[in-house]
Every structure is written in C-alpha cells, then in structure tokens.
Design an enzyme around this catalytic site. Structure first.
Site, PDB file in Angstrom:
ATOM      1  N   PRO A 162       3.170  20.355   7.746  1.00 20.63           N
ATOM      2  CA  PRO A 162       2.940  20.082   9.162  1.00 20.63           C
ATOM      3  C   PRO A 162       1.927  18.958   9.386  1.00 20.63           C
ATOM      4  O   PRO A 162       1.082  18.697   8.536  1.00 20.63           O
ATOM      5  CB  PRO A 162       2.387  21.405   9.684  1.00 20.63           C
ATOM      6  CG  PRO A 162       1.736  22.014   8.491  1.00 20.63           C
ATOM      7  CD  PRO A 162       2.521  21.591   7.294  1.00 20.63           C
ATOM      8  N   GLU A 163       2.034  18.308  10.561  1.00 18.37           N
ATOM      9  CA  GLU A 163       1.154  17.191  10.895  1.00 18.37           C
ATOM     10  C   GLU A 163       0.357  17.533  12.151  1.00 18.37           C
ATOM     11  O   GLU A 163       0.336  18.683  12.578  1.00 18.37           O
ATOM     12  CB  GLU A 163       1.991  15.919  11.041  1.00 18.37           C
ATOM     13  CG  GLU A 163       2.784  15.605   9.775  1.00 18.37           C
ATOM     14  CD  GLU A 163       3.681  14.388   9.871  1.00 18.37           C
ATOM     15  OE1 GLU A 163       3.495  13.575  10.794  1.00 18.37           O
ATOM     16  OE2 GLU A 163       4.581  14.244   9.014  1.00 18.37           O
TER      17      GLU A 163
ATOM     18  N   LYS B 198      -5.527  16.810  11.662  1.00 24.14           N
ATOM     19  CA  LYS B 198      -4.866  17.704  10.716  1.00 24.14           C
ATOM     20  C   LYS B 198      -5.738  18.885  10.317  1.00 24.14           C
ATOM     21  O   LYS B 198      -5.639  19.392   9.197  1.00 24.14           O
ATOM     22  CB  LYS B 198      -4.456  16.922   9.460  1.00 24.14           C
ATOM     23  CG  LYS B 198      -3.205  16.070   9.650  1.00 24.14           C
ATOM     24  CD  LYS B 198      -2.681  15.612   8.310  1.00 24.14           C
ATOM     25  CE  LYS B 198      -1.361  14.874   8.456  1.00 24.14           C
ATOM     26  NZ  LYS B 198      -0.779  14.517   7.161  1.00 24.14           N
TER      27      LYS B 198
ATOM     28  N   ASN C  24       4.000  12.043   7.367  1.00 26.57           N
ATOM     29  CA  ASN C  24       5.166  11.321   6.868  1.00 26.57           C
ATOM     30  C   ASN C  24       6.236  11.110   7.926  1.00 26.57           C
ATOM     31  O   ASN C  24       6.814  10.027   8.044  1.00 26.57           O
ATOM     32  CB  ASN C  24       5.755  12.064   5.669  1.00 26.57           C
ATOM     33  CG  ASN C  24       6.359  11.116   4.658  1.00 26.57           C
ATOM     34  OD1 ASN C  24       5.995   9.945   4.607  1.00 26.57           O
ATOM     35  ND2 ASN C  24       7.285  11.614   3.864  1.00 26.57           N
TER      36      ASN C  24
END
Length: 421
Positions: A2-3, A54, A182
């Site tokens: 997860p971001e 994050k 990403n």
C-alpha cells in the site's frame, strides 16, 4: 502497495470502527513477529489514528476517571503513540476474537462481550511498528495533507544530487515524495506524457514553490508529447501541461475519494480501484525494471536514462497470453522463429551424438576383420568340398591318390585338423 492513499484510508478505517469502543488489558504481539513488544496495559483506553505519507500513527489514550484510586489501579496514565509502516501487505482489521485473522501480529482487545480485536495484519511481515515512536524524520512532508510544504521542499532542493536520477526513481524517494509508490508514479507520469527515464531535474525545472494553477496563472512544463508539440509549434500555440508536483498531490486524493472501494479489508473488493488505473498493470502498457529493480509501467519511449538490457517478465507473460488469441501474421512469424529454434536444437543434439574418431576407427577395424574371416570361411568351404569330391572318386576307383590330391588333403588337414590319412 500500500501507498499514501491506502495508509490514509487505513487511518480512517480505524477511526470509524473504533469510535466508541473501549479497549482493555495489554497489547499482545504474535510469537513469530520480530517487531518490538508494546509495553502498554490499561483497564480502559481508546484508539485513534492519523496518517502522514507512508506512515500511520495509533494513539492509545487511557480513559480518565474521577476517582484517584481507579486511576492508580489502571496503571497507565500517559497515552502511547505507535507508528506503523505497512511494508507490502499491512492493514488493520476489527473482528471478533473467534474470527481473528491468521497473520494478526499485533492485537488490541476490547472491553466487551463478545470481545472484539483490532489487529495489524501483515501476511508478508515486511511491515513494522515502533512504540513511543514519532514520524520518521528523514521523510518529507505528506504529498496529500502538507501540500504547500511538500512543494517547497522539492523546489528548494532541485540542486540536490538525488535529482540527477530518472524521475521515476526520484518519485520513490520518501525524503521528497512521502506517500508516492510504484502505482502512483506510473499513473502520474502517464497523465503528463513524461518518459519515466528522463532526468528528474529536467522534469521539474521551471516549477515554483507556489502552485500557479491555484493562483490562476498558466502552468508550463518542458516535457510534452512530441506530436502535440509539433502540431502546436506550427500554429504558434503554447503548450501548457499539468504541474507534476500538483499531480503528486491530486492523483493520490482521487484514490482516497474512492473511499472504502479503494481500501476495504472487510470486503477486499478492489474492482473500482482497478477500473481507476490507467497505466499500472494495464494491458497495452510497457514495463521495465528501473535501476533499483522496481517495475516501471509506462507508454511510449522510456527515455534516455533507461537501464540497458532491462527485462520485464510480466510484459512477456502478457504478450504470450495475447498470442493465444492472435492469429495474425505477427503470430505466424513468432511460430516460424520458434520452429527454427527447435531445428537448431535438434542439429545441436545430432552433433553431440556423433561417433568419436577413435570409436569410428575401432568399428572399421572390426568390420575389416569380419570381412577377412568371411573370406577364410569361404576358402575353407571350398577346400572341404574338394576334399569330399576327391575322397569319393578314390573310393569309387580304389586308385592311389595322385600327388596333387595329397597336396589338397594336406592343406585341408592344416585348416580343419582332419586326420583321415
């Protein structure tokens, strides 16, 4: 994954599910986790959450009591903050004690019947937590909720050596882009038609610490689609592109606005999120590994700083899947290449199985000896036949054998060791 958006949605999930819930007792850790123990125990406390880039911070706040004796009995008067980093697969989930997830590595138990448990679930165990922790100092401002500070931090450090690297790699640098991961870098660069492997300084130069779009001023960017630039040059029209730093702020907020459809550990339904993606893991897009080994998804030319001989297993897999339903000349050409490769392999195998020279000479020598033995056998058979014929004539005529006949018999005796005379 997860971001930044997923971690913010996780904090919203905790605040929603834990609202009005009273937790009690110690915080328990699984036996297999290598993260530190959480030295917190309290008769009654509440849990709230906040996110920054994050990272997610849980705050455990003891419930105040009017009685000093009850406060002393509680044993915990000061709140504790625990900072979480999710790694590759972390998330929070609130369940009953009987439905505790398999990979629940940190657990907070409610003071109710039946008991409920808030768990930090992490199947891959790449995530971590830090009791009495604080936001990591090396991380920059949050791209979503500290936008002004985020812009100033990037623009004021463009001379830093970090911006010599390709833009797709710099976007993962949490010192400047705290929250970008990403899939976000792929979506942001795709929308601006920016090749992923151009210098980050080139992609960001000309941007100011103030968001010109919010000020009502035109936003210019040197990186633009080549075809669009050529068309507008002839017409004398200036190309105005989106602000890269602004999209680093707005694109993650789009994911947040998906709500529970983007992050929902209860239902685990990501269909709306997948429909939102325009580039990342989308059919027809290209992908190569950057210098850090992370897969970059993009469209068109990768840019001058792309790694040499970079491979993409995922891209090959998708190409193979498409070939299964493609009967065009392209597939025929691929088949012919495959057949030629197979022929080369066969030839190579035949070459390996050829008879060595020494073995070949031995076989030739053996064949010559067999041939000589056959000739000797034929000669012996002829002499035997002549011997029998002469003996027959001698018996019938009762005559004394001639010198020639004796010579023939003598040779036959040497060959067959016959002792008739």
């Amino acid at each position: 994954m997860p971001e930044g958006p997923e971690l913010h949605l996780a904090s919203l999930y905790v605040n929603k599910m834990c609202q009005g819930v009273v937790f009690t007792g110690p915080v328990r850790k699984s036996e297999v986790s290598k993260s530190p123990d959480v030295p917190f125990t309290c008769e009654a406390y509440r849990i709230t959450a906040a996110s920054r880039g994050k990272e997610v911070k849980l705050t455990l706040t003891p419930m105040k009591s009017d009685s000093p004796k009850e406060r002393l009995k509680a044993g915990q008067e000061q709140p504790m903050e625990i900072v979480f980093r999710f790694g590759m697969s972390g998330y929070f989930r609130l369940t009953t004690e009987d439905e505790l997830p398999k990979h629940a590595h940190l657990r907070f138990y409610s003071n109710e019947t039946p008991c409920r448990v808030l768990s930090f679930v992490d199947a891959r165990r790449f995530g971590s937590w830090h009791p009495n922790g604080a936001w990591q100092p090396d991380r920059g401002p949050c791209i979503m909720f500290e936008y002004k500070s985020f812009r100033e931090n990037v623009v004021s450090h463009l001379s830093d050596r970090a911006f010599d690297r390709p833009i797709c790699e710099v976007l993962l640098n949490q010192k400047y882009f705290n929250g970008i991961g990403n899939y976000l870098r792929a979506e942001i660069l795709f929308r601006l038609n920016i090749p992923p492997f151009v210098s980050a300084r080139t992609a960001l130069e000309g941007l100011e610490s103030e968001d010109l779009y919010e000020s009502g001023k035109p936003v210019k960017n040197e990186i633009a689609d080549t075809k669009t630039s050529d068309r507008t040059k002839n017409k004398g029209v200036k190309v105005e592109m989106g602000d890269l730093l602004r999209l680093c702020h707005t694109v993650p907020l789009e994911v947040v606005n998906l709500g529970g459809k983007g992050y929902d550990p209860e239902k685990a339904d990501y269909s709306d999120f997948e429909a939102w993606l325009q580039c990342y893991y989308v059919d027809g897009m290209k992908s190569i590994r950057d210098h850090n080994g992370r897969t970059m998804w993009f469209k068109g030319d990768p840019g001058p700083m792309a790694p040499k001989d970079s491979k993409s297993p995922r891209a090959k897999k998708r190409a193979k899947k498409e070939d299964d339903h493609d009967y065009t000349d392209k597939k025929k050409l691929a088949r012919s290449r495959s057949e030629s490769t197979t022929k080369k392999r066969v030839v190579k195998r035949e070459t390996v199985t050829k008879t060595p020279k020494k073995e070949k000479d031995g076989r030739c020598k053996e064949a010559r000896s067999k041939k000589k033995l056959t000739e000797n056998n034929q000669e012996v058979n002829t002499l035997q036949h002549e011997k029998r014929s002469t003996a027959h004539r001698r018996a019938s005529s009762s005559a004394v054998p001639t010198a020639g006949e004796l010579f023939i018999f003598s040779q036959s005796e040497k060959l067959f060791q016959l002792r008739e005379f």
